[in-house]
Design an enzyme around this catalytic site. Structure first.
Site, PDB file in Angstrom:
ATOM      1  N   ASP A   1      46.398  42.830  28.480  1.00 40.28           N
ATOM      2  CA  ASP A   1      45.804  41.869  27.551  1.00 40.28           C
ATOM      3  C   ASP A   1      46.013  42.245  26.076  1.00 40.28           C
ATOM      4  O   ASP A   1      45.608  41.486  25.184  1.00 40.28           O
ATOM      5  CB  ASP A   1      44.296  41.715  27.839  1.00 40.28           C
TER       6      ASP A   1
ATOM      7  N   LYS B   1      34.350  39.300  26.949  1.00 39.23           N
ATOM      8  CA  LYS B   1      34.533  38.082  27.751  1.00 39.23           C
ATOM      9  C   LYS B   1      34.654  38.439  29.228  1.00 39.23           C
ATOM     10  O   LYS B   1      33.952  37.891  30.075  1.00 39.23           O
ATOM     11  CB  LYS B   1      35.808  37.348  27.303  1.00 39.23           C
TER      12      LYS B   1
ATOM     13  N   CYS C   1      48.787  29.802  36.816  1.00 37.07           N
ATOM     14  CA  CYS C   1      48.451  29.642  35.400  1.00 37.07           C
ATOM     15  C   CYS C   1      49.649  30.115  34.608  1.00 37.07           C
ATOM     16  O   CYS C   1      50.634  30.557  35.188  1.00 37.07           O
ATOM     17  CB  CYS C   1      47.197  30.415  35.044  1.00 37.07           C
TER      18      CYS C   1
ATOM     19  N   PRO D   1      47.580  35.210  42.954  1.00 33.98           N
ATOM     20  CA  PRO D   1      46.978  34.853  44.240  1.00 33.98           C
ATOM     21  C   PRO D   1      45.622  35.531  44.459  1.00 33.98           C
ATOM     22  O   PRO D   1      45.141  36.260  43.595  1.00 33.98           O
ATOM     23  CB  PRO D   1      48.004  35.388  45.240  1.00 33.98           C
ATOM     24  N   MET D   2      45.015  35.288  45.644  1.00 32.56           N
ATOM     25  CA  MET D   2      43.692  35.877  45.924  1.00 32.56           C
ATOM     26  C   MET D   2      43.678  36.683  47.224  1.00 32.56           C
ATOM     27  O   MET D   2      42.624  36.925  47.793  1.00 32.56           O
ATOM     28  CB  MET D   2      42.648  34.763  46.010  1.00 32.56           C
TER      29      MET D   2
ATOM     30  N   ARG E   1      39.069  30.295  24.080  1.00 30.20           N
ATOM     31  CA  ARG E   1      38.600  30.814  25.366  1.00 30.20           C
ATOM     32  C   ARG E   1      38.168  32.267  25.222  1.00 30.20           C
ATOM     33  O   ARG E   1      37.292  32.719  25.950  1.00 30.20           O
ATOM     34  CB  ARG E   1      39.733  30.750  26.402  1.00 30.20           C
TER      35      ARG E   1
HETATM   36  C1  UD1 Z   1      41.453  40.445  34.989  1.00 25.73           C
HETATM   37  C2  UD1 Z   1      41.162  39.958  33.605  1.00 25.73           C
HETATM   38  C3  UD1 Z   1      42.454  39.623  32.856  1.00 25.73           C
HETATM   39  C4  UD1 Z   1      43.408  40.817  32.885  1.00 25.73           C
HETATM   40  C5  UD1 Z   1      43.599  41.305  34.315  1.00 25.73           C
HETATM   41  C6  UD1 Z   1      44.435  42.582  34.397  1.00 25.73           C
HETATM   42  C7  UD1 Z   1      39.013  38.906  33.891  1.00 25.73           C
HETATM   43  C8  UD1 Z   1      38.214  37.650  33.868  1.00 25.73           C
HETATM   44  N1  UD1 Z   1      40.324  38.780  33.670  1.00 25.73           N
HETATM   45  O1  UD1 Z   1      42.074  39.370  35.686  1.00 25.73           O
HETATM   46  O2  UD1 Z   1      42.136  39.289  31.505  1.00 25.73           O
HETATM   47  O3  UD1 Z   1      44.649  40.456  32.350  1.00 25.73           O
HETATM   48  O4  UD1 Z   1      42.321  41.581  34.933  1.00 25.73           O
HETATM   49  O5  UD1 Z   1      43.842  43.594  33.645  1.00 25.73           O
HETATM   50  O6  UD1 Z   1      38.474  39.990  34.026  1.00 25.73           O
HETATM   51  N2  UD1 Z   1      46.755  39.947  42.401  1.00 25.73           N
HETATM   52  C9  UD1 Z   1      47.232  39.655  43.652  1.00 25.73           C
HETATM   53  N3  UD1 Z   1      46.333  39.284  44.623  1.00 25.73           N
HETATM   54  C10 UD1 Z   1      44.981  39.230  44.396  1.00 25.73           C
HETATM   55  C11 UD1 Z   1      44.506  39.537  43.116  1.00 25.73           C
HETATM   56  C12 UD1 Z   1      45.413  39.892  42.125  1.00 25.73           C
HETATM   57  O7  UD1 Z   1      48.429  39.718  43.895  1.00 25.73           O
HETATM   58  O8  UD1 Z   1      44.231  38.920  45.325  1.00 25.73           O
HETATM   59  C13 UD1 Z   1      47.712  40.312  41.314  1.00 25.73           C
HETATM   60  C14 UD1 Z   1      47.719  39.259  40.202  1.00 25.73           C
HETATM   61  O9  UD1 Z   1      48.576  38.202  40.526  1.00 25.73           O
HETATM   62  C15 UD1 Z   1      48.183  40.069  39.019  1.00 25.73           C
HETATM   63  C16 UD1 Z   1      47.601  41.464  39.278  1.00 25.73           C
HETATM   64  O10 UD1 Z   1      47.288  41.488  40.674  1.00 25.73           O
HETATM   65  O11 UD1 Z   1      49.571  40.151  38.993  1.00 25.73           O
HETATM   66  C17 UD1 Z   1      46.358  41.767  38.445  1.00 25.73           C
HETATM   67  O12 UD1 Z   1      45.327  40.900  38.808  1.00 25.73           O
HETATM   68  P1  UD1 Z   1      43.776  41.272  38.693  1.00 25.73           P
HETATM   69  O13 UD1 Z   1      43.606  42.726  38.376  1.00 25.73           O
HETATM   70  O14 UD1 Z   1      43.114  40.730  39.903  1.00 25.73           O
HETATM   71  O15 UD1 Z   1      43.381  40.425  37.439  1.00 25.73           O
HETATM   72  P2  UD1 Z   1      42.205  39.398  37.268  1.00 25.73           P
HETATM   73  O16 UD1 Z   1      40.962  39.955  37.859  1.00 25.73           O
HETATM   74  O17 UD1 Z   1      42.643  38.042  37.680  1.00 25.73           O
END
Ligand code: UD1
Length: 422
Positions: free
Chosen positions: A308, A22, A118, A124-125, A400
């Site tokens: 996960d 996925k 969520c 955040p981004m 999902r």
């Molecule tokens: C991806 C996976 C998700 C998995 C996660 C961690 C996909 C579609 N989803 O999510 O299933 O659980 O990796 O292995 O691939 N963070 C920030 N700022 C940012 C981006 C992230 O603070 O700009 C933090 C998030 O809040 C979180 C952590 O970093 O606590 C991990 O996030 P990230 O590695 O970005 O996960 P996703 O890409 O969202």
């Protein structure tokens, strides 16, 4: 809403085919935005998250055609009509933010809704934004949307990530393929889904080195072309089904399973006394000799133990011999399955990001409710071990990320059925 009814106590025997990942597919699909020519993905999983990404891409004017019952996805971005990712779609699925990098790279602009919170945390981004700004993008937050522009195109740059975010690495990797000059992503995520994305982008004509390590180098090219790419095996679905015989007893062979995808997870299974063997077609797991042993687990970025699989592992440790400590280091609020497992007779204490699980002899079936994707499947697994009937409601989360879960588990002997809800 549908629910899943599981009756515990039947040992499993047989093979389960593991689907394409996925999380890989959700990054591969937006890669189509980088080229006018078609991208064909084979071994695609049949999941509602894929439908959501299809809906998002279609809203941008991408043609998406599902063939072979959805196992093959053909995407074409030759006639795009929009560069705005609307809140109504993005709020359903955070991975929608993966259109930001490719839109900026090819169209030099994008308007992407912030995903919002969520169930498992704020998410955040900022890492995505800082990284794309380092490549020359101007990004502003207005009315809940990120308005991004890169007049004259993105420029290659040194892009250090403050944390090895999977999504930010994917966004920058895609963006850098069409940037002018060389980009180096430092502290890049090393997840197998990143390696898969890099392989696909290379098939499209990108110049990438170092994926799977923490420094990825991308030499920008003028354009990318057509490609066909098979989606890598889903290591989370793999780990989930590898646990099924540990709950129910018996033996299951996971077809398509690879040790390199689940190394740290398999180490913990071995420590818990579970047998895992490599076969010609995948990985076989059996449990014939009583209860598993307690183990401590800390979630980390790859190659560490994946967040996960934390919920599924916690459910397994509920009936292990001894006390296990689980530490969640990736998300701040990812123990919502714990109170549901307690309703099934588990003994779990949660303090912040740490859960202490005291193993009990057995779990008892109960009505439970799933609050996120991996939590839902952990409750189904717990139901396989429990005395009596477990009814897991609100299973839309499950759909999902797991295709045909009741068919896959039913085919190896589990007593499981889906009850259609209103
Ligand atoms: C991806 C996976 C998700 C998995 C996660 C961690 C996909 C579609 N989803 O999510 O299933 O659980 O990796 O292995 O691939 N963070 C920030 N700022 C940012 C981006 C992230 O603070 O700009 C933090 C998030 O809040 C979180 C952590 O970093 O606590 C991990 O996030 P990230 O590695 O970005 O996960 P996703 O890409 O969202």
């Amino acid at each position: 809403m549908d629910s899943i009814v599981v009756k515990g106590g039947t040992p499993l025997k047989g093979k389960i085919q593991i689907a394409g990942a996925k999380n890989a597919a959700l990054a591969l699909m937006p890669a189509t935005l980088l080229s006018e020519e078609p991208l064909t993905l084979t071994n695609a999983p049949r999941l509602s998250d894929i439908k959501t990404m299809t809906e998002l891409l279609r809203s941008l004017g991408v043609e998406v055609t599902a063939l072979q019952d959805g196992k093959v996805q053909v995407l074409s971005s030759h006639a795009m009509t929009s560069t705005t990712a609307d809140y109504d779609i993005v709020r359903k699925m955070r991975a929608s933010n993966l259109v930001l990098g490719p839109l900026l790279a090819r169209h030099h602009q994008a308007v992407v809704s912030l995903p919002g919170g969520c169930a498992i945390g704020a998410r955040p981004m900022d890492i995505h934004v800082t990284a794309l700004e380092a490549m020359g993008a101007e990004i502003e937050l207005k009315d809940g949307y990120l308005h991004a522009n890169a007049k004259g195109g993105l420029k290659g740059a040194r892009v250090p990530l403050r944390f090895a975010s999977v999504g930010a690495t994917e966004n920058v990797l895609m963006a850098a393929t069409l940037a002018k000059g060389t980009t180096v992503i430092e502290n890049a995520a090393r997840e197998p889904e990143i390696v898969d994305l890099a392989e696909c982008l290379r098939r499209m004509g990108a110049q990438i080195d170092g994926e799977g390590t923490s420094a990825i180098t991308i030499q920008g090219v003028d354009r990318l072309g057509a490609a066909t790419h098979p989606v890598v095996t889903d290591r989370i679905e793999l780990g989930t089904y590898m646990l099924a015989p540990v709950f129910a007893g018996g033996e299951v062979e996971c077809i398509g399973g690879r040790l390199d995808l689940v190394g740290s997870f398999v180490e913990k299974l071995h420590a818990a006394g579970v047998e895992v063997t490599e076969t010609a077609d995948g990985l076989k797991v059996s449990r014939s000799n009583g209860r598993a042993r307690a183990v401590d687990v800390t979630t980390e970025v790859f190659p560490g133990f994946p967040t996960d699989l934390q919920a599924q592992m916690m459910a397994m440790l509920c009936t292990a011999e001894g006390t296990s400590v689980l530490e969640e280091k990736i998300f701040e609020n990812r123990f919502m399955h714990a109170p549901e497992l307690v309703r099934m007779g588990a003994d779990i204490e949660v303090h912040g990001g740490t859960a202490t699980v005291h193993g009990v002899d057995r779990l008892k079936g109960a009505p439970v409710m799933a609050t996120d994707l991996r939590a839902s499947v952990s409750l189904i697994l717990a139901g396989l071990a429990a005395e009596g009937e477990t009814v897991v409601s609100r299973v839309y989360h499950l759909d999902r990320g797991y295709e045909h879960v009741e068919e896959k588990l039913g085919a190896v002997g589990a007593q499981i059925e889906r009850i259609a809800g209103s």
